[in-house]
Design a protein around this motif. Structure first.
Motif, PDB file in Angstrom:
ATOM      1  N   TYR A   4       0.934  -1.157  -0.129  1.00  0.00           N
ATOM      2  CA  TYR A   4      -0.032   0.086   0.003  1.00  0.00           C
ATOM      3  C   TYR A   4       1.027   1.295   0.143  1.00  0.00           C
ATOM      4  O   TYR A   4       0.690   2.160  -0.634  1.00  0.00           O
ATOM      5  CB  TYR A   4      -1.035   0.000   1.117  1.00  0.00           C
ATOM      6  N   SER A   5       1.892   1.383   0.568  1.00  0.00           N
ATOM      7  CA  SER A   5       2.984   2.227   0.800  1.00  0.00           C
ATOM      8  C   SER A   5       3.297   2.699  -0.822  1.00  0.00           C
ATOM      9  O   SER A   5       3.412   3.745  -1.133  1.00  0.00           O
ATOM     10  CB  SER A   5       4.115   1.913   1.523  1.00  0.00           C
ATOM     11  N   LYS A   6       3.664   1.627  -1.411  1.00  0.00           N
ATOM     12  CA  LYS A   6       4.231   1.678  -2.747  1.00  0.00           C
ATOM     13  C   LYS A   6       2.890   2.343  -3.702  1.00  0.00           C
ATOM     14  O   LYS A   6       3.271   3.143  -4.493  1.00  0.00           O
ATOM     15  CB  LYS A   6       4.699   0.414  -3.292  1.00  0.00           C
ATOM     16  N   LYS A   7       1.936   1.719  -3.540  1.00  0.00           N
ATOM     17  CA  LYS A   7       0.658   2.063  -4.360  1.00  0.00           C
ATOM     18  C   LYS A   7       0.298   3.469  -4.173  1.00  0.00           C
ATOM     19  O   LYS A   7      -0.003   4.247  -5.148  1.00  0.00           O
ATOM     20  CB  LYS A   7      -0.519   0.958  -3.900  1.00  0.00           C
ATOM     21  N   TRP A   8       0.326   3.931  -3.060  1.00  0.00           N
ATOM     22  CA  TRP A   8       0.053   5.298  -2.696  1.00  0.00           C
ATOM     23  C   TRP A   8       0.890   6.283  -2.478  1.00  0.00           C
ATOM     24  O   TRP A   8       0.741   7.531  -2.255  1.00  0.00           O
ATOM     25  CB  TRP A   8      -1.011   5.467  -1.464  1.00  0.00           C
ATOM     26  N   GLY A   9       2.182   5.753  -2.445  1.00  0.00           N
ATOM     27  CA  GLY A   9       3.244   6.727  -2.661  1.00  0.00           C
ATOM     28  C   GLY A   9       3.461   7.322  -1.405  1.00  0.00           C
ATOM     29  O   GLY A   9       3.747   8.579  -1.180  1.00  0.00           O
ATOM     30  N   ILE A  10       3.141   6.752  -0.120  1.00  0.00           N
ATOM     31  CA  ILE A  10       3.202   7.390   1.161  1.00  0.00           C
ATOM     32  C   ILE A  10       4.074   6.400   2.109  1.00  0.00           C
ATOM     33  O   ILE A  10       4.338   5.097   1.746  1.00  0.00           O
ATOM     34  CB  ILE A  10       1.667   7.598   1.692  1.00  0.00           C
ATOM     35  N   SER A  11       4.436   7.025   3.388  1.00  0.00           N
ATOM     36  CA  SER A  11       5.260   5.862   4.054  1.00  0.00           C
ATOM     37  C   SER A  11       4.280   5.075   4.700  1.00  0.00           C
ATOM     38  O   SER A  11       3.216   5.270   4.726  1.00  0.00           O
ATOM     39  CB  SER A  11       5.996   6.783   5.353  1.00  0.00           C
ATOM     40  N   ILE A  12       5.010   3.891   5.316  1.00  0.00           N
ATOM     41  CA  ILE A  12       4.214   2.837   6.001  1.00  0.00           C
ATOM     42  C   ILE A  12       3.726   3.280   7.186  1.00  0.00           C
ATOM     43  O   ILE A  12       2.481   3.047   7.437  1.00  0.00           O
ATOM     44  CB  ILE A  12       5.274   1.798   6.319  1.00  0.00           C
ATOM     45  N   GLU A  13       4.083   4.399   8.046  1.00  0.00           N
ATOM     46  CA  GLU A  13       3.595   4.939   9.148  1.00  0.00           C
ATOM     47  C   GLU A  13       2.309   5.776   8.743  1.00  0.00           C
ATOM     48  O   GLU A  13       1.242   5.590   9.546  1.00  0.00           O
ATOM     49  CB  GLU A  13       4.653   6.205   9.782  1.00  0.00           C
ATOM     50  N   GLU A  14       2.496   6.288   7.584  1.00  0.00           N
ATOM     51  CA  GLU A  14       1.084   6.994   6.917  1.00  0.00           C
ATOM     52  C   GLU A  14      -0.100   6.032   6.577  1.00  0.00           C
ATOM     53  O   GLU A  14      -1.074   6.162   6.731  1.00  0.00           O
ATOM     54  CB  GLU A  14       1.545   7.989   5.764  1.00  0.00           C
TER      55      GLU A  14
END
Ligand SMILES: NC(=O)c1ccc[n+]([C@@H]2O[C@H](COP(=O)([O-])OP(=O)(O)OC[C@H]3O[C@@H](n4cnc5c(N)ncnc54)[C@H](O)[C@@H]3O)[C@@H](O)[C@H]2O)c1
Length: 262
Positions: free
Chosen positions: A203-213
């Motif tokens: 999901y981090s890759k898919k949405w371009g956000i950090s794992i924390e986000e």
């Protein structure tokens, strides 16, 4: 103190890691004799070592729950060893996420095969033993995705929706024999290997956000403001397995911190 599952012969599928592993330890602490099943031999051995330190171990099995002959044989062996089967927890499940127009057919079929057909096969043979006893409890570990469509998870949601139909139908077939069949629909268990080793990264890759986000995004969807834990699911599973829920069958219970409300 009398434990609420003392000496209950309990099969738990997918016991090699994650929720199935946690349920195995939790049920053993309540006095249940666990027969842990998993397709992964190494993980199963690790869990059995720990289980043996908590309570007497039942009969472990390296098994593919989608293989009817393996399941039939193992159920027969457990019946021969212990004379009965009190509880089945149909927990083994898999998840692969793809957008619908890119979903590979073989992976779609595999998800349905493990999550839905595997549940059917295990319940079919265990229920044969329970019918003779005129008592037994079957619990399916379903998901909040069994009640609401899930983004990029069409096969998983379809398998889990089907699981609730199967749970209700078996509850009707088996009620005359004193067998109760219920499902638990957990929310996102962010401590599980499924999330830690796969979904967070995807999901981090898919949405371009950090794992924390990603984590924050999922927790924000929960009215009670925290992720689902193994303990949350365990508490409801113990209740559904015990005589305290004697008047409940055919239910699919949400354990979602209020994220799902029907
Ligand atoms: N982790 C979550 O956030 C979450 C949320 C809701 C529901 N669930 C459900 O909880 C259950 C357990 O999920 P988890 O997160 O612990 O998954 P997991 O992948 O950590 O564990 C699943 C286990 O099932 C075993 N397994 C897979 N296919 C099998 C087969 N054909 N035969 C026998 N064993 C097999 C695997 O080897 C593994 O040990 C699943 O049904 C899942 O849908 C999980």
């Amino acid at each position: 103190m009398e434990l609420c599952l003392q000496d209950k012969i309990t099969i738990i599928t997918g016991a090699g890691r994650g929720l199935g592993e946690a349920l195995s330890y939790g049920f053993a602490k309540e006095g249940a004799i666990i027969c842990p099943w998993d397709i992964d031999k190494e993980n199963l051995e690790r869990v059995c070592e720990k289980l043996g330190a908590i309570n007497k171990l039942g009969k472990k099995a390296v098994i593919d729950i989608t293989d009817e002959s393996q399941v039939e044989k193992e159920v027969r062996l457990i019946e021969e060893s212990f004379g009965r089967i009190d509880i089945l927890i149909a927990n083994a499940g898999i998840l692969h996420a793809y957008e619908i127009t890119e979903f590979p057919e073989d992976i779609w079929r595999k998800i349905i095969e493990v999550n839905l057909t595997g549940y059917f096969i295990c319940a079919k043979y265990v229920a044969r033993v329970m019918k003779k006893q005129r008592k037994g409890v079957i619990i399916q570990i379903n998901s909040k995705s069994g009640k609401k469509g899930s983004y990029w998870n069409s096969a998983y949601a379809a398998s889990k929706f089907g699981g609730i139909g199967l749970t209700q139908s078996m509850a009707l077939d088996l009620a005359p024999f004193g067998i109760r069949v219920n499902a638990i629909c957990p929310g996102n268990i962010l401590e599980s290997p499924l999330w830690q080793t796969s979904l967070f990264q995807q999901y981090s890759k898919k949405w371009g956000i950090s794992i924390e986000e990603v984590k924050r995004k999922y927790v924000e969807q929960v009215p009670l403001g925290r992720p689902c834990t193994y303990e949350d699911v365990l508490n409801v599973a113990i209740f559904l397995a015990s005589d305290r829920s004697d008047y409940m069958t055919g239910q699919a219970i949400n354990v979602t911190g209020g994220q799902e409300m029907r």
